[in-house]
Each structure stands twice: as C-alpha cells, then as structure tokens.
Design a protein around this motif. Sequence first.
Motif, PDB file in Angstrom:
ATOM      1  N   ARG A   1       0.831  -1.215   0.000  1.00 30.96           N
ATOM      2  CA  ARG A   1       0.000   0.000   0.000  1.00 30.96           C
ATOM      3  C   ARG A   1       0.860   1.257   0.000  1.00 30.96           C
ATOM      4  N   MET A   2       2.094   1.117   0.430  1.00 28.95           N
ATOM      5  CA  MET A   2       3.042   2.233   0.357  1.00 28.95           C
ATOM      6  C   MET A   2       3.668   2.336  -1.033  1.00 28.95           C
ATOM      7  N   GLY A   3       3.288   1.427  -1.934  1.00 33.89           N
ATOM      8  CA  GLY A   3       3.785   1.479  -3.302  1.00 33.89           C
ATOM      9  C   GLY A   3       5.024   0.647  -3.543  1.00 33.89           C
TER      10      GLY A   3
ATOM     11  N   ILE B   1       2.292   6.141  -2.578  1.00 33.00           N
ATOM     12  CA  ILE B   1       1.365   5.730  -1.526  1.00 33.00           C
ATOM     13  C   ILE B   1      -0.053   5.676  -2.090  1.00 33.00           C
ATOM     14  N   GLN B   2      -0.725   4.564  -1.853  1.00 34.34           N
ATOM     15  CA  GLN B   2      -2.114   4.447  -2.293  1.00 34.34           C
ATOM     16  C   GLN B   2      -3.007   5.290  -1.380  1.00 34.34           C
ATOM     17  N   SER B   3      -4.156   5.657  -1.899  1.00 32.47           N
ATOM     18  CA  SER B   3      -5.165   6.315  -1.059  1.00 32.47           C
ATOM     19  C   SER B   3      -6.298   5.326  -0.831  1.00 32.47           C
ATOM     20  N   PHE B   4      -7.212   5.665   0.077  1.00 31.80           N
ATOM     21  CA  PHE B   4      -8.389   4.830   0.273  1.00 31.80           C
ATOM     22  C   PHE B   4      -9.299   4.937  -0.952  1.00 31.80           C
ATOM     23  N   ILE B   5     -10.266   4.036  -1.054  1.00 28.76           N
ATOM     24  CA  ILE B   5     -11.136   3.960  -2.230  1.00 28.76           C
ATOM     25  C   ILE B   5     -11.833   5.291  -2.492  1.00 28.76           C
TER      26      ILE B   5
ATOM     27  N   THR C   1      -4.243   5.970   6.003  1.00 20.88           N
ATOM     28  CA  THR C   1      -3.844   5.926   7.408  1.00 20.88           C
ATOM     29  C   THR C   1      -3.271   4.544   7.707  1.00 20.88           C
ATOM     30  N   ILE C   2      -2.087   4.515   8.295  1.00 22.17           N
ATOM     31  CA  ILE C   2      -1.501   3.255   8.756  1.00 22.17           C
ATOM     32  C   ILE C   2      -1.486   3.303  10.273  1.00 22.17           C
ATOM     33  N   TYR C   3      -2.096   2.305  10.904  1.00 15.98           N
ATOM     34  CA  TYR C   3      -2.135   2.278  12.366  1.00 15.98           C
ATOM     35  C   TYR C   3      -1.790   0.886  12.863  1.00 15.98           C
TER      36      TYR C   3
ATOM     37  N   LEU D   1      -0.964   9.269   6.921  1.00 16.95           N
ATOM     38  CA  LEU D   1      -1.071   9.538   8.354  1.00 16.95           C
ATOM     39  C   LEU D   1      -0.617   8.289   9.094  1.00 16.95           C
ATOM     40  N   ILE D   2       0.429   8.422   9.910  1.00 17.25           N
ATOM     41  CA  ILE D   2       0.925   7.326  10.744  1.00 17.25           C
ATOM     42  C   ILE D   2       0.304   7.486  12.123  1.00 17.25           C
ATOM     43  N   HIS D   3      -0.489   6.511  12.548  1.00 24.36           N
ATOM     44  CA  HIS D   3      -1.204   6.590  13.821  1.00 24.36           C
ATOM     45  C   HIS D   3      -0.699   5.478  14.733  1.00 24.36           C
TER      46      HIS D   3
END
Length: 436
Positions: free
Chosen positions: A277-279, A299-303, A309-311, A338-340
Amino acid sequence: MTLDAFEVIGGQALSGEIVPQGAKNEALQVLCAPLLSSEKVTISNVPQIQDVVLLIELLEGLGVKVERLNADTYVFQADDINMVYLNSAEFLNKASKIRGSVMLIGPLLARYGRAFLPKPGGDKIGRRRLDTHFLGLQSLGAEFKFDADLNVYFVEARQLQGTYILMDEISVTGTANVVMAAVLAKGTTTIYNAACEPYVQQLCKLLNRMGARISGVSSNMLIIEGVEALGGAEHRLLPDMIEVGSFIGLAAMTQSDLTIKAAGVAELGIIPRVFERMGIELIIQGDDIRIPAHEHYEIQSFIDGSILTIYDAPWPGFTPDLMSIMLVVATQARGSVLIHQKMFESRLFFVDKLIDMGAQIILCDPHRATVIGLDRRQPLRGISMTSPDIRAGVALLIAALSAKGRSVIHNVNQIDRGYQFIEERLKNIGAQIARI
C-alpha cells in the motif's frame, strides 16, 4: 572505551541477499519455557543480541544448565534451580535492564510456587504496564504485592488453580506469562481475549511438544488443561518479522535490489500488504522476498480518495514495532500518509531527527504524524542524532543509509539490543557503516 555510535555514509544503492535473525520477541518467551521442566529443551535460531544474552545469563544464575551447541543453538536443562539467586544483587541488576525478564515469573510461579522481579527495563516508548500479567496470575490463585520502596514485584501460590480469565488487554507477554503458569495449574484454564501473535503461537507449540495440553492456538481463546509435569522438546525460532519489515523499508529507501532469504513469509500476516500500500513491489519467491530497486514508489489512497492511514493493532493487525519503519519509508514516497501509533505514546518523538534531515513531517500529537513524501525530489541529509529505542534506532539507521552525506547515530547499544551484528550484515550488501 565503548563503541556506541555508528558512522554512516549514505546515498549508496545496496544489493545482494540478507538473512533475518531469529525472532527477538519469540526468543524472550520461549527461553523461559525450559524452567517448567527438569528435562532438556533444545532451542535453535536464537539471535545473538543483548537482551537475549542477558536473559540467558539470568537463567544460568538461576541454575539452569546451558550448553551452546553452535552459534544459534542452545540446550537448556532446569533440573536444579537455585531460587536464592532471586535475592542477589546480580539478579536484581540484570533483570531490571531488560523487559524480557518479566517472562520468568509465570514458569517460576508454576513450578516453584513463588517468584519476584524488579521493575523491568527496556525501551522508553511510553507506559507499558504489567497489570495484565499479575491480574492473570491472581486469577489462577497467586497472591501479588508490589514493594514501592524496593521497586520489586512479588507473587506466591501453593497451588495454581485453573479458571476462566478474560484478559483486560491483548498483551503478548501477559498472555505468554499466564499460559506458562496455567500449563502446570490444577484443572482447566480458559484465556479469552488472548494475544495470538505468531510468538505466542510458537510458545504454545513448544509447550505442547513438552507435554502441555493447549488448544485454540492461533485464536484469541486458549484452553489449557493443566498437567502434572512437562518433559523435554526441540524448538526453532521463526525469522524475525520486524527485521524482515526493516529490510523491506531499507531496500525501498536506498533504491536497492535486495533479496531477504528465509523470510518466514507464511507468518508475516498483513505486513507485506501494508508495504504494498506504500507502493513497494514485493516479489515472493518461495520463502524469499525480493525487493527490486524502486526509483519511485507511490502511496495508495483509500477507495474514496482520502489520505491513507496506517495504524498499529494487536495481531493480526499491523505490528507496532514496524510503525517507525513505515514513517521513515513514507518520507521519500510519492504522496502523503497519516501514521497513527495507537499502542505507545512516545514512539513518534524521534521524528524531530527526520525533520532535521529534511523530511516533511507534521507531528500532530504523541500518537499521530502526517508525512508528506518528498518523492526523491531532494534526498535526506546526514546529521548527528541519538537512538531513543530499538525500533526508532533502526528507522534512523535506514534514514541515514538513504541520506546524502555523513550521519552519526549515538546510543546504538539500543539497536544492538534487537539486531545482531547489524553493521557487518549491512556491510555485506554494500553499506558504508562503521562503529566509532
């Protein structure tokens, strides 16, 4: 004079093969299991890192016979334990230095009816309470007290009794400690909301080979039928999934073509998917992972188009131990993320070093950081910095290896606690790194 810094000349593409060490977090659990038996237990693929060396020294101090068969294989036999050692200054000093010493409590309590431990050390990554360990042991019938003046925990029980335990949090080490206590308890113990990390699964498999009766392995409900005694067994540690993730991040950041050999692909859970998902392209070849050189990764985005967001989350969620790596990898990606960091509140405080290196990061609060990827428009620049904990230390090392110019990383004994012979292994794939 202690060699406690790395000098790194960054900006070099690396190439070749690298083999991950045995899993650190698994080692700290399974090395305590031999205390449950008087027979020989052979454990292989043991990493040569400071935390493991210290734990083995604690076992030897307790009277465990330790025979080293080769570089990574040991035979342990706990047939003559010296409980008086627990009162010694040496035990208190060594046990307080490593987090893994807490894993001694469950087996000592189960087999010898008592245990005590100084407040354990480890990474300064936020509050890491031990309530779950002791609440579980109390449920089995142990009496617990904490001496605030001495900073020492005491537990005692004549006979542990099986029971139903609903864990108040999904604690890996808490689950492991309660499991090791329950295998010799009278009756049946059910642990619900148990951690199901591969490390806990591996411990349960070893204990079953030693004669324990544990069912539900790999789920969040473990059922343990207590037995009178355990015997000997053989066990091999998994490859360290945190090293595997670290090397994937290293390859992407340094535009390197690397192959991670014997990566334990089947036990990596969603780790490969998160890197994708980070490519980052991963080529799975049997049990090996090849990461081709990446000129760019997006980096992919959500649909719905919103920012990724990676948590972190308990297994089978994404491990918190790789959040520092993901943050560093994002600094040279195309796009934002966003790193959570939900589980520990002090693990993101190393980002000021990355900002000094030229990364574009907004630290939103102790748990969240937004990274705006540079897409290699400008490389990070080498600086002098200090490693605050094991995982942040390796993340900064990866940043330094990708950066332009010279970096110095101080306090690398933190890195040594979790990564064996790291500079030699990196040199073998072309890194310019030296201890100074």
